[in-house]
Design a protein around this motif. Structure first.
Motif: not given
Length: 265
Positions: A102-124
């Motif tokens: 019965g959800a009214d929305a779904v949520l996920f956590n995302g964020g650009p890689d501000i460090s410049g060292e974690d490209i997998e964060l952006e790919r995920t």
């Protein structure tokens, strides 16, 4: 079909929402304030929260408690608190599963890689938002993007107006329906840069200064935010019902900060 109707289960006629987040158990366990989740839910629902955020297991378990309260189901899980330095999350819940509870929305956590060292964060992030957007379109399900520069629980220095503007615009371009984001002074630039998507302000860590915390929310609303999505600073408070009353004053009833703060007693 269905997206607008579901959004109306979360946002009131004034276009704003008070959302109480209860999704912390999947990474932090039975924290004080949510160790008895049924009691915590009942308290904030009776007090008048507009919607709650739950993980899929708790949404299923406590369906009967929710009544007419809006339900947002988290679709991704982060690592636990033991995994220090991990800022990505993994897609674990399909939109079809959220529909079934019965959800009214779904949520996920995302964020650009501000460090410049974690490209997998952006790919995920790209994989998750692309998958969820396609599934949400099939079911008429709103997609809430929790856009935090640096990903899940990042160093606070990563979060500034420029990084927030980038994160918000990424989600808008990728097809999110509304956003959950941290506050920083100058928030109007974030609001103006995301092409009209509603933004709710996330609460973050338990505050050491109630006055500053609610002053930030007041300023965010004046900058064009459409409400809040707060966890620990509601259910971690000695009187969660009073916090909800304060937020109702700020967000729905047009009270000034001083009048609203008086609801805390």
């Amino acid at each position: 079909m269905g997206t607008i109707k579901r959004m109306n289960h979360i946002f009131r006629e004034d276009g704003n929402a008070i959302i109480t987040a209860f999704d912390h158990g999947v990474n932090s366990g039975p924290m004080r304030g949510i160790e008895h989740l049924d009691q915590a839910l009942k308290t904030v629902i009776d007090a008048g929260t507009d919607a709650v955020i739950l993980n899929i297991g708790m949404a299923r378990k406590y369906e009967a408690l929710l009544g007419r309260t809006g339900l947002i189901v988290r679709a991704d899980f982060p690592c636990t608190d033991y995994a220090r330095g991990a800022h990505d999350s993994i897609l674990c819940v399909a939109v079809e599963e959220a529909v079934k509870v019965g959800a009214d929305a779904v949520l996920f956590n995302g964020g650009p890689d501000i460090s410049g060292e974690d490209i997998e964060l952006e790919r995920t992030m790209i994989r998750i938002i692309s998958t969820l957007r396609r599934e949400c379109e099939q079911y008429g399900m709103p997609l809430l993007a929790e856009m935090v520069p640096g990903g899940f629980n990042p160093p606070q220095e990563y979060i500034n107006i420029d990084s927030l503007k980038l994160a918000a615009r990424v989600a808008a371009e990728a097809g999110a329906d509304f956003l959950k984001m941290p506050y920083r002074p100058g928030y109007e630039e974030v609001v103006q840069g995301c092409e009209g998507l509603p933004i709710v302000v996330l609460g973050g860590a338990k505050t050491n200064s109630q006055e500053q915390f609610f002053a930030n929310i007041d300023d965010a609303m004046k900058c064009g935010a459409h409400g809040v999505a707060i966890g620990r600073n509601i259910w971690g408070h000695e009187h969660p019902d009073r916090v909800i009353k304060l937020l109702k004053g700020l967000i729905h009833e047009g009270e000034n900060l001083e009048t609203a703060m008086a609801h805390l007693g």
